[in-house]
Design a protein around this motif. Structure first.
Motif, PDB file in Angstrom:
ATOM      1  N   ALA A  21     -14.701-105.594   5.553  1.00 51.37           N
ATOM      2  CA  ALA A  21     -15.265-104.619   4.609  1.00 51.37           C
ATOM      3  C   ALA A  21     -16.367-105.262   3.778  1.00 51.37           C
ATOM      4  N   ILE A  22     -16.111-106.451   3.291  1.00 47.35           N
ATOM      5  CA  ILE A  22     -17.117-107.150   2.493  1.00 47.35           C
ATOM      6  C   ILE A  22     -18.321-107.492   3.362  1.00 47.35           C
ATOM      7  N   GLY A  23     -18.061-107.978   4.570  1.00 48.67           N
ATOM      8  CA  GLY A  23     -19.156-108.296   5.486  1.00 48.67           C
ATOM      9  C   GLY A  23     -19.984-107.080   5.851  1.00 48.67           C
ATOM     10  N   ALA A  24     -19.317-105.945   6.038  1.00 44.11           N
ATOM     11  CA  ALA A  24     -20.035-104.712   6.375  1.00 44.11           C
ATOM     12  C   ALA A  24     -20.967-104.300   5.246  1.00 44.11           C
ATOM     13  N   THR A  48     -14.014 -99.429  -0.832  1.00 43.28           N
ATOM     14  CA  THR A  48     -13.542 -99.965   0.448  1.00 43.28           C
ATOM     15  C   THR A  48     -12.052-100.258   0.428  1.00 43.28           C
ATOM     16  N   GLN A  49     -11.547-100.760  -0.688  1.00 43.26           N
ATOM     17  CA  GLN A  49     -10.123-101.082  -0.753  1.00 43.26           C
ATOM     18  C   GLN A  49      -9.274 -99.829  -0.624  1.00 43.26           C
ATOM     19  N   ARG A  50      -9.724 -98.731  -1.208  1.00 50.19           N
ATOM     20  CA  ARG A  50      -8.986 -97.463  -1.107  1.00 50.19           C
ATOM     21  C   ARG A  50      -8.936 -96.982   0.334  1.00 50.19           C
ATOM     22  N   VAL A  51     -10.042 -97.140   1.053  1.00 48.09           N
ATOM     23  CA  VAL A  51     -10.088 -96.733   2.459  1.00 48.09           C
ATOM     24  C   VAL A  51      -9.165 -97.617   3.299  1.00 48.09           C
TER      25      VAL A  51
END
Length: 156
Positions: A21-24, A48-51
Motif C-alpha cells: 500500500a505504501i509502495g503503491a 489505505t489501512q481501512r481498505v
C-alpha cells in the motif's frame, strides 16, 4: 507446527500488504509528479489501512465459514488471494489516480485533510468491498470473541 507456519505466512502476508500500500502510493505520486511533470495534478487521499483491514475482515469471514469445505483448502485459497492482493490494490490505486488526475496519499499522512478529496469509497467499490459489510463482519467477530459467557467485561 503447521499452525505456526500458517501464522508466520499470515503475518508475512499482512506485512507485505502494508508495504504494498505504501509502495503503491509512492509509485503513484512519483508517476504523476516526476514522470508526467503536469502542473494541473492535485492531491487526494485514500485510507489505505481501512481498505486493507476491510479486505482482511472479508478473508476472516471466509475462513470462519468453512463448514462445507476443508479448512486447509479455504486457507490455501485465501493465502493465494492475499498474495495477489498487493498488485490488485496497486493497480486500483493507480487507476483511481489516473482517472481523477490526482496524486494519491495515504489519508493518515496529512495533518489536516478537510479540503482534500478522499477516494477511499471509490477504491472500496473498485475492489468489490463494502465498508458497511466490513463493519458488520467486525462486529460479528467481536460479538463471537467477546461473548457474555466468556469475556463479558471486555465488550464495547
Amino acid at each position: 507446527m503447521d499452525l505456526m507456519k500458517f501464522n508466520t505466512r499470515w503475518s508475512l502476508t499482512i506485512a507485505s500488504l502494508a508495504c504494498a500500500a505504501i509502495g503503491a502510493l509512492v509509485s503513484t505520486a512519483l508517476h504523476f509528479t516526476i514522470f508526467n511533470q503536469k502542473t494541473d495534478t492535485s492531491i487526494a487521499v485514500v485510507d489505505t489501512q481501512r481498505v486493507i483491514d476491510a479486505q482482511k475482515l472479508y478473508w476472516i469471514r471466509t475462513m470462519n465459514a468453512t463448514n462445507n469445505r476443508p479448512a486447509q483448502a479455504t486457507h490455501a485459497e485465501i493465502l493465494k488471494e492475499s498474495a495477489a492482493f498487493p498488485q490488485k490494490f496497486t493497480q486500483t490505486l493507480t487507476a483511481v489516480a489516473k482517472d481523477h488526475k490526482v496524486v494519491l496519499l495515504d489519508k493518515k499522512s496529512l495533518a489536516v485533510d478537510g479540503l482534500v478529496p478522499d477516494y477511499t469509497e471509490e477504491v472500496f467499490e473498485r475492489l468489490s468491498l463494502d465498508a458497511n459489510e466490513a463493519l458488520r463482519i467486525e462486529k460479528a467477530i467481536q460479538n463471537e470473541l467477546f461473548s457474555t459467557h466468556t469475556f463479558g467485561s471486555l465488550r464495547r
